[in-house]
Design a protein around this motif. Structure first.
Motif, short mmCIF file in Angstrom:
data_model
loop_
_atom_site.label_atom_id
_atom_site.label_comp_id
_atom_site.label_asym_id
_atom_site.label_seq_id
_atom_site.Cartn_x
_atom_site.Cartn_y
_atom_site.Cartn_z
N PRO A 1 64.02 22.99 44.65
CA PRO A 1 63.42 23.22 46.09
C PRO A 1 62.66 24.42 46.23
N LEU A 2 61.80 24.40 45.34
CA LEU A 2 60.93 25.95 45.74
C LEU A 2 59.55 25.35 45.14
N PRO A 3 58.35 25.69 46.02
CA PRO A 3 57.15 25.35 45.84
C PRO A 3 56.83 25.96 44.34
N TYR A 4 55.99 25.29 43.48
CA TYR A 4 55.67 25.70 42.27
C TYR A 4 54.86 27.12 42.27
N PHE A 5 53.87 26.96 43.16
CA PHE A 5 53.06 28.21 43.58
C PHE A 5 53.76 29.38 43.67
N LEU A 6 54.82 29.23 44.54
CA LEU A 6 55.51 30.52 44.97
C LEU A 6 56.39 30.90 43.90
N VAL A 7 56.64 30.22 42.90
CA VAL A 7 57.53 30.35 41.91
C VAL A 7 56.65 31.52 41.00
N ILE A 8 55.32 30.89 40.73
CA ILE A 8 54.62 31.68 39.83
C ILE A 8 54.13 32.89 40.46
N VAL B 1 44.45 50.76 50.21
CA VAL B 1 45.54 49.84 49.75
C VAL B 1 45.48 48.46 50.35
N PHE B 2 44.76 48.23 51.15
CA PHE B 2 44.62 46.69 51.96
C PHE B 2 43.62 46.12 50.56
N SER B 3 42.43 46.65 50.24
CA SER B 3 41.87 46.09 49.55
C SER B 3 42.47 45.79 47.90
N LEU B 4 43.58 46.63 47.68
CA LEU B 4 44.53 46.18 46.40
C LEU B 4 45.12 44.94 46.69
N GLY B 5 45.47 44.78 47.90
CA GLY B 5 46.24 43.44 48.05
C GLY B 5 45.20 42.34 48.03
N ILE B 6 43.75 42.28 48.40
CA ILE B 6 43.16 41.35 48.40
C ILE B 6 42.56 41.18 46.90
N THR B 7 42.60 42.42 45.92
CA THR B 7 42.32 42.12 44.55
C THR B 7 43.45 41.27 44.01
N PHE B 8 44.87 41.68 44.41
CA PHE B 8 45.72 40.85 43.82
C PHE B 8 45.81 39.12 44.06
N ILE B 9 45.34 39.00 45.52
CA ILE B 9 45.21 37.27 45.84
C ILE B 9 44.00 37.02 45.28
N ILE B 10 43.14 37.32 45.18
CA ILE B 10 42.04 36.59 44.62
C ILE B 10 42.12 36.50 43.34
N SER B 11 42.30 37.33 42.47
CA SER B 11 42.77 37.31 40.82
C SER B 11 43.65 36.29 40.72
N HIS B 12 44.74 36.21 41.63
CA HIS B 12 45.88 35.47 41.11
C HIS B 12 45.36 34.10 41.72
N PHE C 1 47.18 45.61 39.68
CA PHE C 1 46.94 44.61 40.71
C PHE C 1 46.18 43.37 40.35
N ILE C 2 45.81 43.18 39.01
CA ILE C 2 45.19 42.14 38.74
C ILE C 2 46.21 41.15 38.00
N SER C 3 46.14 39.83 38.80
CA SER C 3 46.84 38.94 38.28
C SER C 3 46.45 38.05 36.92
N HIS C 4 47.51 37.92 35.89
CA HIS C 4 47.24 37.29 34.52
C HIS C 4 47.96 35.89 34.55
N CYS C 5 48.31 35.06 35.50
CA CYS C 5 49.16 34.11 35.71
C CYS C 5 48.77 32.83 34.91
N SER C 6 47.53 32.64 34.49
CA SER C 6 46.94 31.42 33.83
C SER C 6 47.75 31.25 32.67
N ARG C 7 47.86 32.34 31.90
CA ARG C 7 48.79 32.07 30.43
C ARG C 7 50.18 31.47 30.71
N HIS C 8 50.67 32.19 31.87
CA HIS C 8 52.16 31.78 32.21
C HIS C 8 52.18 30.22 32.34
N ILE C 9 51.09 29.63 33.23
CA ILE C 9 51.02 28.18 33.74
C ILE C 9 50.88 27.51 32.61
#
Lengths: 264, 262
Positions: free
Chosen positions: A96-103, A146-157, A72-80
């Protein structure tokens, strides 16, 4: 919605091409917690545990951290970073897709695989090793976890996204990533439960978002945060999500002004 | 031998000119290193809030163990790490061709190509810090044991190199596994702590299949007199065995390599 599903499928197919890579990343994320249970067991073999903890709870704490970190922890900085340096971001801008949503979809499709494996691990532990660990005792507790896992993903992302966008200014964001990892390691409770630290560090951790990526989910899982504490636990997280989102928008538009696309 | 010394001196000159371009990078990494040391201090502080001894290791000894670990890692970075990390991409992208046609040993060229001078500042910092630790905590190591410690650290670095080569040789079979090095780096952090906390079976694994004990645990253990001299023999034997295995495995993997560009 269909285009996002297509994006999801496309990234999923790409990740599944290199399956060994996924397994290695999962090992990378979870292996850092391997020694800690043994370390604390050696320490608390001679002394009593702090309030609210048992050895079983402490072992469970690190197992949950390994699961959260893997799935659940995002590592998108490397990708960006790669996309900005290689000029890929310029090509994305005309789509025609926001970059944020693509990543976001790239990360979700990857997490779909790793979270499935993590979920399966918890399920197998629940079936075969229930006596060695502490598990949530009610449906409400599972739901909160499970809800906290969602928060984990969003904040780390959001954090990782922000770090990735710094590539517009500095090509090498390694030092920034490492600094974030160090601060994160202390204030997220990855090294040890935050209650084991000095009071000043605990107080500082309360003002930072890092505890939502490790400490909070683990504490909910072992029952140290009760199901009646939804609002006091998650309200600051929503403030952080809002703040980080606004900051990302600001950095994105400023970064684009600096960006030079070649070869389009 | 003369030929290889000449090659190495040229590589060293290249390293100077390359690192001169990345001065800011060197300084930021050094600052990050200092922050990291601060984090380790906080961690040790937390661990020793509840006890004076962890599995036979006191607070100064754990500090010493951690700092020798960092020193060993930085020396490995200086000489080999970046080169080892590049092997999967070199194999996958077909760049190995240019190494194979070089009139020198391929493994030598692969593992020495890039010298990371940026680690120098961190090595000096660590050396001073270790000196301060010995003085501040009154840790006594005899001159003989000091030499043994140094010798074992060098063997530990050779073991890291051989192990790294074995792992990266797997790229001949599995493509794009460059992240195997990060996985190992993360797992290798386990060696910072006294491995005596592990159950005996797991500890044996750290001497054999996952040889993290040689980086700092055995050198410091022998240096501080916590482990007997039999571990010196074990380290020498294991270094020879693993180096031989790494060479053989590389040659075996090389048979699978198909040139992509020539």
């Amino acid at each position: 919605m269909k285009k996002y599903y297509q994006l999801f499928s496309m990234f999923l197919a790409r990740y599944l091409t290199y399956r060994a890579r996924i397994l290695i990343w999962m090992f990378t994320d979870s292996s850092q917690f391997f020694l800690f249970p043994f370390l604390w067991m050696a320490i608390f073999a001679q002394t009593t545990l702090p309030n609210g903890y048992s050895l079983r709870g402490l072992v469970t704490y690190y197992v949950v951290l390994a699961v959260v970190s893997t799935g659940f922890i995002s590592h998108c900085s490397r990708h960006i970073r790669t996309e900005i340096i290689d000029g890929m971001v310029s090509r994305r801008l005309v789509v025609p897709l926001p970059y944020f949503l693509v990543i976001g979809m790239a990360e979700i499709s990857y997490k779909y695989i790793s979270a499935s494996i993590s979920g399966l691990s918890i399920f197998l532990l629940y079936i075969f090793a229930r006596d060695f660990f502490i598990f949530p005792t009610s449906f409400a507790q599972w739901l909160m976890f499970v809800f906290s896992l969602g928060i984990t993903f969003i904040i780390s992302h959001l954090f990782q996204y922000l770090i990735g966008l710094n590539t517009f200014w500095w090509e090498d964001i390694n030092a920034l990533q490492t600094t974030e990892e160090i601060i994160n390691a202390i204030f997220s409770g990855r090294l040890a439960p935050l209650t084991f630290f000095t009071m000043s560090i605990q107080q500082l951790a309360d003002y930072l978002p890092f505890k939502y990526v490790a400490y909070v989910p683990a504490q909910i899982f072992i029952g140290n945060i009760g199901v009646d504490q939804w609002w006091p636990v998650f309200a600051p997280a929503f403030v952080w999500i809002l703040g980080l989102s606004l900051l990302i928008m600001l950095v994105w538009y400023r970064g684009l002004r600096r960006h030079e696309g070649f070869g389009m | 031998m003369k030929k290889y010394l000449k090659i190495y001196s040229i590589l060293l000159k290249n390293a100077f000119s390359r690192d001169a371009h990345y001065r800011a990078d060197t300084i930021t990494h050094w600052i990050t290193h200092i922050i990291w040391l601060g984090m380790l201090y906080i961690l040790v502080d937390v661990l020793f809030r509840y006890t004076n001894v962890i599995a036979g290791w006191t607070r100064p000894e754990v500090f010493f163990l951690m700092n020798i670990f960092i020193l060993s890692q930085q020396i490995f970075l200086f000489f080999f790490r970046d080169n080892i990390y590049q092997i999967p991409n070199i194999i996958t992208d077909g760049k190995l061709d240019s190494y194979l046609v070089t009139p020198a040993n391929t493994i030598f060229m692969l593992v020495t190509k890039q010298i990371s001078l940026r680690a120098t500042g961190r090595i000096i910092t660590q050396t001073f810090l270790l000196g301060w630790l010995l003085f501040h905590y009154n840790l006594t190591i005899s001159i003989g044991n000091g030499f043994i410690l140094f010798f074992l650290i060098i063997l530990g670095i050779i073991i890291q190199l051989a192990h790294g080569l074995i792992m990266n040789t797997l790229s001949f079979w599995w493509l794009r596994i460059d992240n195997i090095n990060e996985a190992w780096f993360n797992f290798g952090q386990t060696a910072k702590y006294p491995l005596t906390v592990l159950p005996k079976t797991l500890r044996v694994l750290t001497y054999t299949i996952i040889p993290i004990a040689y980086q700092n645990f055995i050198p410091v253990g022998v240096g501080l007199g916590k482990l007997d001299f039999g571990f010196i023999g074990l380290t020498i034997t294991y270094t020879i065995f693993l180096s031989f295995l790494a060479g053989q495995f590389w040659n075996f993997g090389l048979r699978r390599y198909t040139s992509a560009s020539s």
